[in-house]
Enzyme design. Structure first.
Site, PDB file in Angstrom:
ATOM      1  CG  ASP A  22      -0.846  -6.615  -0.224  1.00 57.00           C
ATOM      2  OD1 ASP A  22      -1.571  -5.899  -0.928  1.00 57.00           O
ATOM      3  OD2 ASP A  22      -1.139  -6.939   0.944  1.00 57.00           O
TER       4      ASP A  22
ATOM      5  CD  GLU B  21      -2.938   1.396   0.497  1.00 57.16           C
ATOM      6  OE1 GLU B  21      -3.031   1.562   1.727  1.00 57.16           O
ATOM      7  OE2 GLU B  21      -3.802   0.760  -0.153  1.00 57.16           O
TER       8      GLU B  21
HETATM    9  C1  6LW Z   1      -1.888  -3.319   2.191  1.00 52.55           C
HETATM   10  C2  6LW Z   1      -2.226  -2.116   1.416  1.00 52.55           C
HETATM   11  C3  6LW Z   1      -3.224  -2.740   0.583  1.00 52.55           C
HETATM   12  O1  6LW Z   1      -1.003  -3.166   3.215  1.00 52.55           O
HETATM   13  O2  6LW Z   1      -3.948  -3.585   1.361  1.00 52.55           O
HETATM   14  O3  6LW Z   1      -3.749  -3.422  -1.536  1.00 52.55           O
HETATM   15  C4  6LW Z   1      -3.275  -3.688   2.567  1.00 52.55           C
HETATM   16  N1  6LW Z   1      -3.240  -2.620  -0.686  1.00 52.55           N
HETATM   17  O4  6LW Z   1      -1.221  -1.581   0.652  1.00 52.55           O
HETATM   18  C5  6LW Z   1      -3.394  -5.043   3.131  1.00 52.55           C
HETATM   19  O5  6LW Z   1      -3.030  -5.999   2.145  1.00 52.55           O
END
Ligand code: 6LW
Length: 497
Positions: free
Chosen positions: A15, A175
């Site tokens: 991330d 997300e």
């Molecule tokens: C993070 C989400 C994700 O919050 O994995 O790769 C989760 N994306 O966006 C945990 O790292």
């Protein structure tokens, strides 16, 4: 043009988020149940990154009591605005989204300001007109979407309703939102598809921060979902951040994983990669539309240097690379300039509740690597080294001293099932414990007269994210631990290759 190697930051570093202050770049990654939280990496050339500090170094910033494996700190965002650094993240085990600030990103950060908007993956955007936007991933009617509110620029408290900006382009789990402005448009960068092998990066734009947002006709602008592990050494590319250098070149930092040879399993965690970005028709194009690779080229702002992923500690000075489990009790870790003495609290590496195991570890950065430590254990003590993924998944080799005799044994724990080897007696004096990692197996044992004596082998697949019984987001660490009594370590070394 320069060539550079991906991942630019190896080992468990998911991330990524980047900001620039002058000609320095600062990059943060997620740390989950580990302490300190959110490392700050620094670079001038974008290819060599030094771990130079952490945002969350005090319990008042990072409460991890009761955090489950892969609980705690999720994806962070770092931004630099008017001389102040801002980092926002979520503690999923304690109170949710918060912001910390610092004048010096390598110094102490402030206590948290808690933000009254739920969800994960918070981000900040400072508009030219002084408005501050806070975005995060929330859910409505069972679908995840991107929510946005305005914050007071001074107090950072919420001053508007939270509104849904988009539900994404149709992939599951929209997300990881980041909002930017470039030219006449606001851009919203997302991850979709989940963080596994279907991961992708999509982008949307609007003439106004509040939307409506139109998807890029070329979405996803980055994904490795169609590539198999044989032909593409990097998988799961996604969760990205965009930034520019002082020459006006644009870049993307994204996470990706390196699977074990040819199979869709990974043990090193999600790592940080870099890709050049250009703009075409008002949309970002990542790496000329091609997947990311290990060997990359791009107009780095400075010439890259050779990298060395090995690690050595003689305990003469503090080292920022160490991660501890949950909130460690500092009194149990004593460094006197030559020796690190750990004092156990009875918690085994498998322990989930109560006081965390006395353990400190560094990220495993290469498949082929070896960890070695010289340790003396006091009477009644148990201490050693481990390849540690989580309480249910680790391979340890430990020394135990009982009735004036030292013995060594191994513990292989996968899915909570433990295989323990028969103890082997050692002569008096420090024991040199060693773990050799490869793509097939971790070999565990000790060194006797310069020779490695193997006691057990654990399958590398046993420490892979895909194999854990509950969903996990972390990677393997090499570390030292003490379960009972005292264990004095003279040196700790991780070599690669
Ligand atoms: C993070 C989400 C994700 O919050 O994995 O790769 C989760 N994306 O966006 C945990 O790292």
């Amino acid at each position: 043009m320069h060539t550079y190697e991906n991942p630019v930051i190896k080992g468990f570093n998911p991330d990524p988020s980047v900001c620039r202050a002058g000609d320095e770049f600062y990059l943060v990654t997620s740390t989950f149940e580990f302490f300190p939280g959110v490392p700050v990496y620094r670079s001038k050339n974008l290819a060599n990154w030094e771990l130079a500090g952490h945002c969350l170094t005090r319990r008042s910033q990072l409460e991890l009591m009761g955090a489950r494996p892969s609980g705690g700190v999720y994806a962070p965002t770092i931004r630099f605005h008017n001389g102040t650094f801002y980092m926002t993240t979520t503690n999923v085990s304690h109170r949710g989204n918060f912001i910390v600030t610092a004048a010096d990103p390598l110094g102490e950060w402030s206590d948290p300001v808690w933000v009254d908007q739920g969800g994960i993956d918070p981000s900040l955007f400072f508009d030219d007109n002084g408005s501050v936007y806070f975005t995060s991933t929330g859910s409505s009617d069972g679908r995840t979407g991107i929510y946005c509110c305005e914050l007071d620029p001074v107090t950072l408290t919420r001053v508007s309703e939270s509104v849904c900006l988009t539900l994404g382009s149709g992939g599951r789990f929209a997300e990881a939102p980041h909002l930017y402005k470039n030219g006449k448009y606001y851009y919203l960068l997302l991850a979709e598809g989940g963080t596994e092998f279907g991961h992708m990066v999509t982008v949307f734009r609007s003439g106004s921060a509040a939307g409506p947002y139109q998807p890029c006709p070329r979405n996803p602008i980055l994904t490795h979902r169609g590539a198999d592990a044989q032909s593409c050494p990097l998988q799961c590319a996604g969760h990205a951040d965009l930034f520019s250098d002082r020459y006006g070149n644009w870049w993307m930092a994204a996470l990706a994983v390196r699977p074990l040879s040819g199979v869709m399993l990974h043990n090193l965690g999600r790592e940080t990669c870099l890709a050049p970005v250009i703009w075409e028709d008002g949309w970002p194009v990542v790496n000329d539309g091609k997947p990311l690779d290990i060997r990359m080229s791009g107009p780095l702002p400075e010439t890259p240097e050779a990298r060395n992923e090995s690690f050595y500690d003689d305990f003469s000075a503090p080292n920022p690379e160490y991660l501890f489990i949950r909130n460690p009790d500092g009194d149990r870790y004593r460094r006197d300039g030559k020796t690190l003495t750990l004092r156990g609290n009875g918690a085994a590496l498998s322990s989930l509740d109560g006081e965390p195991p006395v353990f400190l570890g560094v990220r495993q950065k290469e498949f082929f690597s070896a960890a070695e430590a010289a340790v003396s254990v006091g009477d009644g003590g148990i201490g050693g080294i481990a390849a540690y993924y989580g309480p249910g998944y680790f391979f340890a080799v430990l020394a135990e001293r009982d009735g004036g005799r030292t013995s060594v044994r191994t513990v292989l724990r996968v899915h909570g099932i433990e295989a323990v080897s028969a103890p082997v007696s050692l002569p008096d004096g420090p024991a040199t414990l060693r773990i050799e990692a490869g793509t097939d197996a971790y070999r565990l044992g000790y060194v006797d007269g310069g020779k490695f004596i193997e006691l057990a082998r654990g399958a590398s697949a046993g420490l892979c994210t895909e194999g854990t019984a509950s969903m996990t987001f972390t990677g393997t660490l090499f570390g030292m631990f003490c379960e009972k009594g005292e264990a004095a370590f003279r040196r700790f070394r991780v070599t690669v290759g």
